[in-house]
Write a protein that holds these residues in place. Structure first.
Motif, mmCIF file in Angstrom:
data_model
loop_
_atom_site.group_PDB
_atom_site.id
_atom_site.type_symbol
_atom_site.label_atom_id
_atom_site.label_comp_id
_atom_site.label_asym_id
_atom_site.label_seq_id
_atom_site.Cartn_x
_atom_site.Cartn_y
_atom_site.Cartn_z
ATOM 1 N N GLY A 153 121.964 57.391 159.968
ATOM 2 C CA GLY A 153 121.067 58.378 160.555
ATOM 3 C C GLY A 153 121.821 59.433 161.338
ATOM 4 N N GLN A 154 122.813 59.006 162.111
ATOM 5 C CA GLN A 154 123.638 59.962 162.853
ATOM 6 C C GLN A 154 124.451 60.828 161.911
ATOM 7 N N LEU A 155 125.040 60.208 160.895
ATOM 8 C CA LEU A 155 125.868 60.953 159.951
ATOM 9 C C LEU A 155 125.055 62.007 159.217
ATOM 10 N N MET A 156 123.831 61.650 158.801
ATOM 11 C CA MET A 156 123.003 62.556 158.007
ATOM 12 C C MET A 156 122.078 63.417 158.854
ATOM 13 N N GLY A 157 121.990 63.138 160.147
ATOM 14 C CA GLY A 157 121.124 63.930 161.008
ATOM 15 C C GLY A 157 119.656 63.592 160.875
ATOM 16 N N PRO A 159 116.292 62.410 162.157
ATOM 17 C CA PRO A 159 115.711 62.218 163.495
ATOM 18 C C PRO A 159 115.363 60.756 163.741
ATOM 19 N N VAL A 160 115.556 60.318 164.960
ATOM 20 C CA VAL A 160 115.315 58.916 165.299
ATOM 21 C C VAL A 160 113.898 58.493 164.951
ATOM 22 N N ASP A 161 112.919 59.372 165.175
ATOM 23 C CA ASP A 161 111.531 58.990 164.929
ATOM 24 C C ASP A 161 111.168 58.952 163.448
ATOM 25 N N GLN A 162 112.100 59.324 162.555
ATOM 26 C CA GLN A 162 111.840 59.254 161.119
ATOM 27 C C GLN A 162 112.555 58.080 160.450
ATOM 28 N N ARG A 163 113.424 57.404 161.164
ATOM 29 C CA ARG A 163 114.266 56.387 160.536
ATOM 30 C C ARG A 163 113.463 55.170 160.087
ATOM 31 N N ALA A 164 112.442 54.790 160.831
ATOM 32 C CA ALA A 164 111.626 53.645 160.424
ATOM 33 C C ALA A 164 110.906 53.935 159.111
ATOM 34 N N ALA A 196 110.772 66.942 154.162
ATOM 35 C CA ALA A 196 110.567 67.221 155.582
ATOM 36 C C ALA A 196 111.898 67.313 156.315
ATOM 37 N N LEU A 197 112.847 66.438 155.964
ATOM 38 C CA LEU A 197 114.169 66.476 156.583
ATOM 39 C C LEU A 197 114.885 67.779 156.239
ATOM 40 N N ILE A 198 114.799 68.180 154.978
ATOM 41 C CA ILE A 198 115.432 69.432 154.554
ATOM 42 C C ILE A 198 114.837 70.611 155.313
#
Length: 410
Positions: A153-157, A159-164, A196-198
């Protein structure tokens, strides 16, 4: 030689050891049914290495699998063969896509993450340490899962609230008991998260790999560098492969050490290192049992008289190959002190896993710090009673319940 009956692979992965033994007994390669698709399962390591490095074997199903168009709409594993990234690329196209990602996962850059990984593990162990004495903890849920998710998650950026949300849909990509309709719905949800991430990173780029790949895409107006589909599917590959497989290796290593005190004693007494434990785990219980798919570009004669025909699908059966007697005489025995721990857990040849250094670092760090903190930890149930993941691809457990029994101090 007489034609063998096709072996139907168990989509729930309920007894992989027996299935892998059956594959090896059928010769270097044998026809299998993988969720309705016929493929050659290759379990002989020498043959597998040959095919993984041969220009006569491709990973591009669109170009080299005659059954691609009719299979993809209804096959539960369609995503594994239909994505457009380096995982399914061949030749120069594969080289082009791999070059864009390789710098982010270099051994040097990964080594620089050591402190960050230790910090992540320490925080997870602090949470475990806060549990009441005598209470069991699921180490898959509270250590094996969150560490790789946080790291990638850190490497790809992400967001913490999207990781789950990413975790949920990625888990389903590996769940081979789902129907084609369920997998199609899951793929749609996954692509929704990627889009959404893009959008987030395009409007507010950061110092992460997603932002870098988007910039690479947008700076080339003609799309010659990275297409929209390649961008999405490259992110899909890095996020999914970047954590799911590492989860399984941490799971299997912990399970082995907690059920075999002899192996843990080898480390504590200096007969082997944590890196040795990691490599033997990768050999003995690789994160991926079977990896779909490759395709023969020409007829390939086998040593036992069979022939893989041009256009046939090929399944790399890594778990069966890792314990093959031609590679290790006592392959079914876990021994971290064995001299040769050769394995194919990360693949072989041009498609060798770029994330291998990061995975090795995460697993070794998690093991070292866990057993320093909880030296007397024990499995809360027998290893044979642990439920396996319902997958013929992913090699892990649904949960790893452990009694931590931390050493108390006054």
């Amino acid at each position: 030689m007489p034609e063998q009956r096709i072996l139907v692979l168990d989509p729930t992965g309920s007894d992989p050891d027996a299935e892998h033994q059956a594959l090896r007994e059928r010769g270097p390669a044998t026809l299998v049914d993988i969720l309705g698709v016929r493929a050659w399962s290759v379990s002989d390591p020498a043959l597998l290495k040959q095919l993984l490095t041969s220009k006569d074997v491709s990973k591009d199903g669109r170009a080299h699998w005659p059954a691609f168009a009719e299979t993809v709409p209804t096959w539960p594993l369609a995503l594994w063969v239909a994505v457009e990234n380096m995982f399914t690329a061949y030749g120069a196209n594969h080289s082009r896509l791999r070059r864009m990602v390789a710098p982010a996962l270099s051994a040097r850059r990964t080594a620089a993450l050591q402190t960050d990984i230790e910090t992540l593990v320490t925080a997870l162990l602090d949470d475990l340490d806060a549990l009441p004495a005598g209470e069991s903890a699921d180490l898959r849920e509270h250590l094996a899962y969150p560490l790789p998710i946080a790291a990638i998650g850190q490497l790809m950026g992400v967001p913490v609230d999207q990781r789950a949300e990413f975790r949920s849909v990625v888990d389903n990509v590996f769940a081979t008991h789902l129907t084609a309709e369920e997998q199609a719905a899951n793929a749609a949800a996954l692509y929704g998260l990627l889009d959404a991430l893009i959008a987030i990173k395009r409007s507010a780029p950061g110092e992460d790999m997603t932002s870098l790949l988007i910039a690479t895409r947008d700076e080339e107006g003609d799309g010659s560098s990275l297409s929209d589909a390649e961008l999405r599917d490259t992110l899909l590959l890095m996020i999914s492969a970047g954590y799911e497989t590492t989860v399984n290796v941490i799971d299997q290593a912990l399970t082995t050490l907690l059920s075999d005190p002899t192996q843990l004693a080898h480390v504590r007494d200096g007969r082997c290192t944590w890196q040795d434990i990691v490599e033997e785990t990768l050999r003995h219980e690789p994160a991926v049992k079977h990896l779909p798919l490759r395709y023969a570009l020409t007829d390939i004669p086998l040593s036992d008289g069979q022939t893989i025909r041009s256009g046939d699908a090929v399944l790399a059966s890594y778990a069966a190959a890792n314990r093959h007697p031609g590679l290790h005489q006592d392959g079914d025995r876990f021994d971290a002190t064995r001299i040769s721990k050769e394995h194919l857990a990360f693949g072989h040849g041009v498609h060798f896993c770029l994330g291998a250094p990061l995975a090795r670092l995460e697993v070794a760090t998690a093991l070292r710090l866990f057993f320093e903190r909880f030296p007397d930890a024990q499995l809360a149930s027998r290893r044979e009673d642990l439920q396996r993941l319902p997958s013929l691809i992913s090699n892990g457990h649904s949960s790893v319940p452990v009694l931590l029994r931390p050493t108390t101090t006054d």
